[in-house]
Write a protein that holds these residues in place. Structure first.
Motif, short mmCIF file in Angstrom:
data_model
loop_
_atom_site.label_atom_id
_atom_site.label_comp_id
_atom_site.label_asym_id
_atom_site.label_seq_id
_atom_site.Cartn_x
_atom_site.Cartn_y
_atom_site.Cartn_z
N MET A 111 0.82 -1.21 0.00
CA MET A 111 0.00 0.00 0.00
C MET A 111 0.86 1.27 0.00
O MET A 111 0.48 2.29 -0.59
CB MET A 111 -0.94 0.00 1.20
CG MET A 111 -1.99 -1.11 1.20
SD MET A 111 -3.06 -1.08 -0.28
CE MET A 111 -2.46 -2.54 -1.13
N PHE A 112 2.00 1.22 0.66
CA PHE A 112 2.95 2.35 0.63
C PHE A 112 3.34 2.64 -0.82
O PHE A 112 3.40 3.81 -1.23
CB PHE A 112 4.19 1.99 1.46
CG PHE A 112 5.35 2.92 1.30
CD1 PHE A 112 5.39 4.12 1.99
CD2 PHE A 112 6.42 2.60 0.47
CE1 PHE A 112 6.48 4.99 1.85
CE2 PHE A 112 7.51 3.45 0.33
CZ PHE A 112 7.54 4.65 1.02
N GLN A 113 3.58 1.60 -1.57
CA GLN A 113 3.92 1.81 -2.98
C GLN A 113 2.71 2.30 -3.78
O GLN A 113 2.82 3.24 -4.56
CB GLN A 113 4.45 0.51 -3.59
CG GLN A 113 4.89 0.65 -5.03
CD GLN A 113 3.73 0.53 -6.01
OE1 GLN A 113 3.02 -0.47 -6.02
NE2 GLN A 113 3.54 1.54 -6.84
N MET A 114 1.58 1.67 -3.57
CA MET A 114 0.39 2.01 -4.36
C MET A 114 -0.09 3.44 -4.09
O MET A 114 -0.49 4.15 -5.00
CB MET A 114 -0.74 1.02 -4.05
CG MET A 114 -0.46 -0.41 -4.46
SD MET A 114 -0.36 -0.63 -6.25
CE MET A 114 -2.05 -0.27 -6.73
N GLY A 115 -0.04 3.84 -2.83
CA GLY A 115 -0.57 5.15 -2.46
C GLY A 115 0.45 6.27 -2.48
O GLY A 115 0.08 7.44 -2.54
N GLY A 116 1.75 5.93 -2.43
CA GLY A 116 2.78 6.96 -2.35
C GLY A 116 3.82 6.88 -3.43
O GLY A 116 3.89 7.72 -4.32
N LEU A 117 4.63 5.85 -3.36
CA LEU A 117 5.79 5.76 -4.25
C LEU A 117 5.39 5.81 -5.73
O LEU A 117 5.98 6.55 -6.52
CB LEU A 117 6.54 4.46 -3.95
CG LEU A 117 8.05 4.46 -4.20
CD1 LEU A 117 8.75 5.44 -3.30
CD2 LEU A 117 8.61 3.06 -4.00
N GLY A 118 4.40 5.02 -6.12
CA GLY A 118 4.01 4.97 -7.52
C GLY A 118 3.43 6.29 -8.03
O GLY A 118 3.93 6.87 -9.00
N PRO A 119 2.36 6.80 -7.39
CA PRO A 119 1.78 8.06 -7.87
C PRO A 119 2.75 9.23 -7.83
O PRO A 119 2.79 10.04 -8.77
CB PRO A 119 0.61 8.28 -6.90
CG PRO A 119 0.25 6.91 -6.42
CD PRO A 119 1.55 6.17 -6.33
N MET A 120 3.54 9.34 -6.78
CA MET A 120 4.44 10.49 -6.66
C MET A 120 5.60 10.39 -7.65
O MET A 120 5.99 11.39 -8.27
CB MET A 120 4.97 10.61 -5.24
CG MET A 120 3.90 10.90 -4.20
SD MET A 120 2.97 12.44 -4.50
CE MET A 120 1.43 11.78 -5.19
N PHE A 121 6.15 9.21 -7.83
CA PHE A 121 7.22 9.05 -8.81
C PHE A 121 6.68 9.24 -10.23
O PHE A 121 7.37 9.75 -11.11
CB PHE A 121 7.88 7.68 -8.68
CG PHE A 121 8.89 7.59 -7.57
CD1 PHE A 121 8.83 8.40 -6.45
CD2 PHE A 121 9.91 6.65 -7.63
CE1 PHE A 121 9.75 8.31 -5.43
CE2 PHE A 121 10.85 6.55 -6.61
CZ PHE A 121 10.77 7.37 -5.50
N GLY A 122 5.45 8.81 -10.46
CA GLY A 122 4.84 9.02 -11.76
C GLY A 122 4.69 10.50 -12.07
O GLY A 122 4.96 10.95 -13.20
N GLN A 123 4.28 11.29 -11.08
CA GLN A 123 4.18 12.74 -11.28
C GLN A 123 5.56 13.36 -11.46
O GLN A 123 5.74 14.28 -12.26
CB GLN A 123 3.46 13.38 -10.09
CG GLN A 123 1.99 13.01 -9.99
CD GLN A 123 1.19 13.48 -11.18
OE1 GLN A 123 1.41 14.56 -11.71
NE2 GLN A 123 0.25 12.65 -11.61
N LEU A 124 6.54 12.83 -10.73
CA LEU A 124 7.91 13.30 -10.93
C LEU A 124 8.33 13.09 -12.38
O LEU A 124 8.93 13.98 -12.99
CB LEU A 124 8.85 12.54 -9.99
CG LEU A 124 10.36 12.75 -10.22
CD1 LEU A 124 10.75 14.19 -9.94
CD2 LEU A 124 11.17 11.78 -9.35
#
Length: 234
Positions: free
Chosen positions: A120-133
């Motif tokens: 969930m850390f990846q799904m809710g944070g790492l993935g979306p935020m890195f994608g926007q980066l």
């Protein structure tokens, strides 16, 4: 043998072997999660290349499987009760496959809870935020004169990397034994290279995370799964 011919997705991507799990995907960070998991778990499957073009992901056939028009998605002909199961969202697929195979999801409820926590850390944070980066650093957003959005996601990527790096201190894998949490997280660390953003976020300074990614990439199933499905349809 399950009859998948009634599923609209098979009109465009027909199953050569309808007895095995069908994967509809593309080798993005989210896409390779599932191919890597399938390789690690030893689940027989057939991969179909679904490109990111609207012609594919917004086609009636793909939307019949995932109304959110995102890869990856699967059809398991041997789902619960023996009936076919269609599923989308990479995190949900990882959990389903781990529970189905009994692999990479811990040996007891407490271990499973910790593993799912990091998924969930990846799904809710790492993935979306890195994608926007990636959008604001490499793609269209990189051309905007106002650099505040870009800096916002650089800063958030650094924060998330700091969380990950601290958790990995003294650990080989994020939740104890190697698990679907690592399969969820590590492909997004690898994406920083694709975005050309490693230097911008100071990735080399996160020694634990950098070593973690290298360990992950050294796994034979990971090496294979990263290439599945091929970028060009067979």
């Amino acid at each position: 043998m399950a009859d998948l011919s009634t599923l609209k997705i098979t009109d465009r991507w027909p199953a050569k072997d309808p007895s095995v799990l069908q994967l509809y995907s593309f080798p993005t960070p989210n896409g390779v999660k599932v191919s890597i998991a399938l390789e690690e778990m030893g689940i027989p499957y057939e991969a179909h290349t679904v490109t990111l073009s609207d012609a594919d992901v917004k086609s009636p056939e793909f939307l019949s499987l995932n109304p959110n028009n995102k890869i990856p998605a699967i059809v398991d002909p041997n789902g619960p009760g023996g009936a076919p199961l269609a599923l989308f969202e990479s995190g949900a697929i990882l959990i389903y496959l781990a529970e189905k195979s009994g692999k990479l999801i811990g040996a007891n409820p407490a271990e499973k809870a910790r593993i799912v926590q990091w998924v969930m850390f990846q799904m809710g944070g790492l993935g979306p935020m890195f994608g926007q980066l990636g959008f604001f650093y490499k793609f269209a957003g990189s051309q905007w004169e106002d650099k505040r959005p870009q800096q916002r996601y650089i800063d958030e990527a650094k924060r998330l990397l700091s969380v990950l790096d601290g958790e990995l201190d003294g650990k080989t894998w994020i939740a104890g034994e190697y698990s679907i949490a690592d399969i969820a997280i590590a492909p997004w660390l690898r994406a920083l290279d694709f975005y050309g953003a490693k230097e911008a976020v100071g990735f080399a300074d996160y020694k634990n995370a950098a070593a973690y990614l290298e360990r992950f990439l050294d796994r034979p199933a990971v090496e294979k799964g990263l290439q599945i499905p091929p970028r060009e349809p067979a």
